[in-house]
Design a protein around this motif. Structure first.
Motif, mmCIF file in Angstrom:
data_model
loop_
_atom_site.group_PDB
_atom_site.id
_atom_site.type_symbol
_atom_site.label_atom_id
_atom_site.label_comp_id
_atom_site.label_asym_id
_atom_site.label_seq_id
_atom_site.Cartn_x
_atom_site.Cartn_y
_atom_site.Cartn_z
ATOM 1 N N HIS A 76 0.825 -1.216 0.000
ATOM 2 C CA HIS A 76 0.000 0.000 0.000
ATOM 3 C C HIS A 76 0.860 1.268 0.000
ATOM 4 N N ALA A 77 2.174 1.118 -0.134
ATOM 5 C CA ALA A 77 3.102 2.268 -0.144
ATOM 6 C C ALA A 77 2.951 3.132 1.109
ATOM 7 N N ILE A 78 2.776 2.473 2.226
ATOM 8 C CA ILE A 78 2.641 3.171 3.513
ATOM 9 C C ILE A 78 4.029 3.364 4.131
ATOM 10 N N ASP A 79 4.301 4.589 4.580
ATOM 11 C CA ASP A 79 5.563 4.797 5.300
ATOM 12 C C ASP A 79 5.363 5.389 6.695
ATOM 13 N N THR A 80 4.124 5.706 7.024
ATOM 14 C CA THR A 80 3.826 6.342 8.315
ATOM 15 C C THR A 80 2.676 5.610 8.991
ATOM 16 N N LEU A 81 2.851 5.311 10.254
ATOM 17 C CA LEU A 81 1.812 4.611 11.009
ATOM 18 C C LEU A 81 1.317 5.486 12.156
ATOM 19 N N PHE A 82 0.014 5.717 12.197
ATOM 20 C CA PHE A 82 -0.611 6.227 13.411
ATOM 21 C C PHE A 82 -0.946 5.003 14.257
ATOM 22 N N VAL A 83 -0.418 4.976 15.471
ATOM 23 C CA VAL A 83 -0.550 3.765 16.280
ATOM 24 C C VAL A 83 -1.409 4.041 17.512
ATOM 25 N N ALA A 84 -2.386 3.150 17.718
ATOM 26 C CA ALA A 84 -3.286 3.230 18.862
ATOM 27 C C ALA A 84 -3.429 1.828 19.437
ATOM 28 N N GLY A 85 -3.988 1.733 20.637
ATOM 29 C CA GLY A 85 -4.312 0.409 21.154
ATOM 30 C C GLY A 85 -3.713 0.104 22.511
ATOM 31 N N VAL A 86 -3.721 -1.166 22.840
ATOM 32 C CA VAL A 86 -3.271 -1.595 24.169
ATOM 33 C C VAL A 86 -2.323 -2.786 24.063
ATOM 34 N N THR A 87 -1.466 -2.926 25.077
ATOM 35 C CA THR A 87 -1.180 -1.935 26.093
ATOM 36 C C THR A 87 0.047 -1.128 25.666
ATOM 37 N N THR A 88 0.119 0.082 26.204
ATOM 38 C CA THR A 88 1.147 1.016 25.736
ATOM 39 C C THR A 88 2.549 0.430 25.797
ATOM 40 N N GLU A 89 2.855 -0.188 26.951
ATOM 41 C CA GLU A 89 4.249 -0.620 27.134
ATOM 42 C C GLU A 89 4.507 -2.033 26.608
ATOM 43 N N VAL A 90 3.441 -2.755 26.255
ATOM 44 C CA VAL A 90 3.644 -4.138 25.800
ATOM 45 C C VAL A 90 3.475 -4.186 24.272
ATOM 46 N N CYS A 91 2.267 -4.404 23.797
ATOM 47 C CA CYS A 91 2.124 -4.634 22.349
ATOM 48 C C CYS A 91 2.292 -3.373 21.514
ATOM 49 N N VAL A 92 1.923 -2.213 22.079
ATOM 50 C CA VAL A 92 2.122 -0.974 21.313
ATOM 51 C C VAL A 92 3.622 -0.692 21.184
ATOM 52 N N ASN A 93 4.325 -0.734 22.315
ATOM 53 C CA ASN A 93 5.769 -0.453 22.258
ATOM 54 C C ASN A 93 6.514 -1.474 21.401
#
Ligand code: TIU
Length: 230
Positions: A149-166
């Motif tokens: 999809h020629a994506i180079d930027t990700l807006f990231v949301a979700g849980v948990t901040t320090e585990v799966c998001v990080n």
């Protein structure tokens, strides 16, 4: 699609929405509702509720602007063949991965608890990445999908901040993706880990990425003409 500019830390950002995707990490009943995996680990799952409404607002906007929206789910096959024994064998056997719970077997694909919460449920056509680990790139086709999809930027949301998001942000950063973490769209069972998780991303000039809030992103989107594709 438009370019948007908004305040972020450590620096303001300008993003071409054509190259951007919204990635919503693991907003599953297993983590957010009583009786799932998060609760089995001894956590107060109500702490994650704060992220739901901001996530919903950003998801609505992303859909309006025709952004690629990708959802992820952590979970395992019913026979646990993709679950590392060291992950399964943690904690009380009655509450382990694969054990029966009020939302079905804990953290097992296809069970009610594995599903994404109704407020953020994927629409038909929105990819859902089923991942066996904490990082969304590990043993999945997420990277292939983003590159196609020629994506180079990700807006990231979700849980948990320090585990799966990080973990996902670190994986993405090493693969060359720019990550913009939406602070109020993420949550942790531990407020101090949420704060530290965000601080670690944006420290040192944005060592893993940038951090902004949903209001900053939504404000910048409100300033551009809507080009509805949905
Ligand atoms: N326990 C915890 O904080 N998180 C996880 O086990 N998985 C995710 O973060 N999705």
């Amino acid at each position: 699609m438009p370019r948007v500019s908004f305040a972020a830390e450590p620096q303001p950002l300008t993003v071409d929405l054509d190259g951007a995707a919204l990635v919503i990490i693991d907003m599953q009943r297993d983590f957010l509702e009583p009786g799932g995996f998060g609760a089995a680990l001894g956590n107060d799952v109500s702490r994650l509720q704060a992220a739901v409404a901001p996530c919903r607002d950003v998801l609505d906007a992303a859909r309006q602007f025709g952004l690629l929206v990708i959802h992820t789910r952590e979970g395992h096959r019913p026979d646990l063949s993709d679950a590392p024994p060291h992950k399964v064998q943690r904690g009380d056997p009655k509450n382990r991965i694969g054990a029966p719970g009020p939302m079905g077997r804990i953290l097992i694909r296809g069970e009610p608890g594995h599903d994404i919460i109704p407020e953020l449920h994927p629409r038909p056509g929105e990819p859902v990445i089923d991942k066996p680990g904490k990082g969304a790139f590990y043993q999945t086709d997420l990277e292939l999908m983003l590159r196609n999809h020629a994506i180079d930027t990700l807006f990231v949301a979700g849980v948990t901040t320090e585990v799966c998001v990080n973990t996902t942000v670190r994986e993405a950063n090493d693969r060359g993706f720019r990550c913009i973490v939406l602070s109020d769209c993420c949550a942790s069972y531990f407020p101090e880990f949420h704060a530290a998780g965000l601080a670690m991303i944006k420290a040192q000039g944005g060592i893993f990425g940038s951090v902004t809030g949903s209001a900053e992103l939504l404000g910048s989107l409100a300033a551009v003409p809507l080009q509805k594709t949905a």
